[in-house]
Design an enzyme around this catalytic site. Structure first.
Site, PDB file in Angstrom:
ATOM      1  N   SER A 140      44.760  40.785  47.601  1.00 52.48           N
ATOM      2  CA  SER A 140      44.538  39.468  47.016  1.00 52.48           C
ATOM      3  C   SER A 140      45.229  38.366  47.813  1.00 52.48           C
ATOM      4  CB  SER A 140      45.025  39.450  45.564  1.00 52.48           C
ATOM      5  OG  SER A 140      44.126  40.147  44.744  1.00 52.48           O
ATOM      6  N   ASN A 199      37.420  45.502  43.065  1.00 57.07           N
ATOM      7  CA  ASN A 199      38.613  46.189  42.580  1.00 57.07           C
ATOM      8  C   ASN A 199      39.952  45.634  43.037  1.00 57.07           C
ATOM      9  OD1 ASN A 199      37.172  48.363  41.207  1.00 57.07           O
ATOM     10  ND2 ASN A 199      36.562  48.974  43.260  1.00 57.07           N
ATOM     11  N   TYR A 200      39.956  44.827  44.081  1.00 58.33           N
ATOM     12  CA  TYR A 200      41.244  44.421  44.642  1.00 58.33           C
ATOM     13  C   TYR A 200      41.493  42.921  44.691  1.00 58.33           C
ATOM     14  CZ  TYR A 200      42.039  49.200  46.046  1.00 58.33           C
ATOM     15  OH  TYR A 200      42.243  50.551  46.035  1.00 58.33           O
ATOM     16  N   LEU A 201      40.421  42.141  44.624  1.00 60.67           N
ATOM     17  CA  LEU A 201      40.598  40.710  44.792  1.00 60.67           C
ATOM     18  C   LEU A 201      40.645  40.018  43.443  1.00 60.67           C
ATOM     19  CD1 LEU A 201      38.189  40.264  47.789  1.00 60.67           C
ATOM     20  CD2 LEU A 201      40.663  40.611  47.797  1.00 60.67           C
TER      21      LEU A 201
END
Length: 711
Positions: free
Chosen positions: A539, A668-670
């Site tokens: 992120s 899933n990650y940002l």
DNA sequence: GTCTCGACTTAGCACCTACAGT
DNA sequence: ACTGTAGGTGCTAAGTCGAGAC
């Protein structure tokens, strides 16, 4: 009453949730290294922010009040019957809308065919207007119906729901025996198989085009499991897979696939409608009186197991699941879903500390499989939000943690040093934790803690850098991680020490495991685990890259390109790969051919220009016609050059993206709030970044995020 | 401490479909 | 209008991580 639980509005909240506090803290204790823009934002934070927050929460409250008025919380705006069928009205409406729209489109198309020109424009315009209106209406309707759970108070720890009702999972259709004219042959002789054996034979025959049916492990596993399904007679005859002839079954399967493709529009429509019906019946549940979509409401059909990579269990038979193996989870007062006729459930339980609606144990690995809600549900969304809040919390203490592990590199304790190096990798390279796995049960893959000596090579000097570690191992899903990384000398020296007197197959971090590592991490910050670093680094990278790459003055296409590049940077960091599309080489060659053609065209245009110029010069500048010709040729050259450039950019872009999957990080990650804030700042519609599914998943973020959001 | 299990997230691939470019 | 392609969707495998048994 609900307390709005937005981070931004923490000061106003009478009862700040655990997220809120952190955000406030974070805002007040910015780190020294903070980039300019961040500092700017912080400097306005005190009074201006407060004011903004006030406005903000009033705005929200009035909104909420309004909503409460038109839609009572207990869900009584839906019809009364507790049975799930009641929830269909909304989707029926939707479906109807969709259908009527389709019909409209169809009728337009037809008329285009019947009367090529005259009627077309007028009618489509009207229809289009109508469709547009319908779309807007639908959007508003959807917005109104959306459960804004993020404005409600959280439940006490561990409680996931207060009421849960659903229709149970959907079971795949029973096996239909082969038609009589399709035969299986053993050793050249026709042989009629029992239904059980035949079903499994069909699984294999269906896959015959796949490379893995030629693999030894796959074939052996399959044959072993297939024999278990055979009758004693069949078993006594069928002893060698190589003597089995599945070609007729295979051909039949291919014919079926082909036939399905060639169905008429109407038949396809009928099929679609039948599927829609199943979705309506089984695809939704009622969670705390809100209709929520289920993510995977179908029981996994039987088939041959295909793991990823060199999986030792590939080819094994994944068995058909019976209702007798399925556990149902719902609330006590809910209507218990009916098992298929003549069957019963393994168990019905009422556990509101878990989020699943049904579960069963799969026979390959003995793992439990679950029926759970869709990503756009409250249960998933809340968890997602929490995940990003923990990652943001890490942002506020990551410097200290980094100091800590750098200091730990000097520790006398071997465990501590190993832990420090592992953390260094996890932080710097976004490696996964790397749990131990049972040997022989799964493909041989590793993560950080399970790295072996053979997975890294140390180079004192490489490509002009000192202390380079070369990684080469298979990670999750047997995706190769290959990277050459310069590291600080302390890490390099430690690694050398760790590798002393070890065989290639020995563990690099022999004193360390994920449980030890995570225990340490959670002592540094509550909720901190190895995977939080991945989220955090992903992120923060997106945010930094967006800041670096985009300018407000760029046009939309440029902004989107920058966004994708930022996204790509993250995907590369997280090693999110994909197999190059099967058509990649071909389509790349096509593009290259186009580029070459264009190049030739350009060369021609250039020489023509030259020629024209020369002629113009010879005749003197007075010749207007020739001057015009020169201008035209110039324009042609320019156009050609532009087109060429565009294609070349496209080619590089595609080449760069060849093996990189952007979706995984985006999903899933940002932290979606980074993207939402960026869209607001850059005047880019959110639709350009997130498709419909993604907007539904990130509804919470889209709703709550203002332009000044900082991860 | 170590092992196992349960619950949940993360992951890539195969298909299908809509849409852009010709 | 046609066609190739990118993107969306469903599927389910493969991870992470905490809890509890031993």
């Amino acid at each position: 009453m609900h307390t709005p639980t937005w981070p931004q509005d923490g000061a106003k909240s009478t009862k700040p949730n655990k997220f809120t506090e952190e955000v406030i803290n974070e805002k007040s204790q910015k780190k020294v290294k903070t980039p300019k823009a961040e500092i700017q934002q912080v400097s306005i934070s005190s009074d201006a922010l407060k004011e903004e927050m006030e406005n903000f929460s009033t705005k929200k409250k009035s909104l909420k009040r309004k909503r409460v008025k038109d839609e009572p919380k207990d869900g009584s705006s839906h019809s009364v019957s507790p049975h799930l069928k009641r929830k269909t009205d909304e989707s029926e409406e939707e479906a109807h809308e969709r259908n009527s729209k389709k019909r409209i489109e169809k009728s337009v198309k037809k008329e285009e065919g019947d009367h090529p020109l005259p009627k077309k424009p007028k009618r489509t315009k009207e229809e289009r207007e109508e469709a547009k209106l319908l779309k807007i209406q639908k959007k508003e309707e959807e917005e109104k119906n959306r459960w804004r759970w993020w404005e409600e108070e959280k439940y006490e720890d561990g409680v996931k729901w207060k009421s849960l009702e659903h229709n149970g999972p959907y079971f795949p259709p029973e096996y239909q025996p082969l038609p009589d004219d399709v035969h299986f042959y053993y050793d050249g002789k026709k042989m009629k198989l029992s239904a059980a054996a035949e079903e499994v034979a069909l699984f294999f025959a269906q896959m015959l085009d796949h490379e893995y049916t030629t693999k030894k492990v796959f074939r052996e596993n399959f044959f072993k499991d297939w024999r278990k399904e055979m009758s004693p007679e069949e078993k006594s005859v069928i002893k060698d897979l190589d003597k089995c002839d599945f070609s007729e079954i295979h051909a039949m399967h291919k014919a079926r696939v082909e036939a399905r493709k060639n169905l008429s529009k109407e038949e396809k429509q009928t099929l679609k409608e039948a599927n829609q019906k199943i979705v309506e019946e089984f695809g939704y549940c009622l969670l705390d009186h809100h209709k929520e979509r289920i993510g995977n409401f179908k029981i996994e059909p039987p088939g041959l197991f295909r793991g990823r990579g060199e999986h030792p269990k590939q080819g094994m038979l994944k068995k058909r699941i019976q209702p007798e193996e399925v556990i149902i989870n719902c609330s006590k007062d809910a209507r218990i879903p009916d098992p298929p006729p003549g069957h019963h459930w393994k168990e019905v339980r009422h556990d509101n500390t878990v989020t699943w609606l049904a579960s069963w144990t799969e026979n390959i690995q003995g793992a439990i499989k679950y029926i759970m809600l869709n990503a756009n549900s409250k249960l998933k969304g809340e968890k997602d939000w929490e995940k990003y809040e923990i990652a943001r919390k890490l942002k506020s203490c990551v410097d200290d943690i980094r100091d800590t592990y750098l200091r730990d590199l000097k520790s006398k304790e071997m465990v501590t040093r190993q832990r420090a190096v592992a953390l260094y990798f996890i932080d710097k390279l976004a490696l996964r934790a790397g749990n131990e796995k049972e040997e022989g049960e799964t493909a041989d893959t590793v993560g950080c803690c399970s790295l072996r000596v053979e997975h890294i090579t140390l180079h004192e000097q490489l490509d002009g850098s000192k202390c380079v570690v070369e990684f080469d191992f298979l990670g999750k899903d047997s995706i190769r991680y290959y990277n050459k990384v310069p590291v600080i000398s302390k890490v390099f020296k430690s690694l050398k020490r760790f590798m002393d007197n070890k065989e290639p197959g020995d563990e690099l971090f022999d004193r360390l495991n994920t449980s030890l590592l995570n225990k340490h991490l959670s002592s540094l910050m509550p909720g901190l685990t190895a995977k939080v670093f991945r989220t955090y680094n992903a992120s923060i990278t997106l945010q930094q890259q967006l800041k670096e790459l985009t300018n407000k003055s760029d046009n939309e296409a440029e902004k989107l390109l920058s966004y994708n590049r930022a996204n790509r940077a993250v995907a590369i960091l997280c090693n999110h790969q994909r197999a190059p599309p099967k058509t990649f080489e071909q389509s790349m060659a096509n593009l290259q051919a186009k580029i070459d053609a264009r190049k030739e065209q350009l060369a021609l245009a250039k020489s023509e220009l030259k020629q024209a110029k020369k002629e113009a010069k010879d005749k003197g500048s007075s010749d207007v016609k020739l001057q015009a010709l020169v201008e035209r040729k110039k324009a042609a050259v320019k156009r050609c050059e532009e087109q060429l450039l565009k294609m070349e950019v496209q080619a590089t872009d595609r080449e760069e993206n060849k093996q990189i999957a952007l979706g995984t990080s985006k999903l899933n990650y940002l932290d979606p709030r980074i993207s939402v804030a960026w869209c607001k700042n850059m005047d880019v519609p959110i639709e350009k970044i997130y498709n419909k599914t993604q907007r539904e998943k990130f509804a919470w973020a889209i709703d709550m995020t203002e332009a000044d959001f900082e991860f």
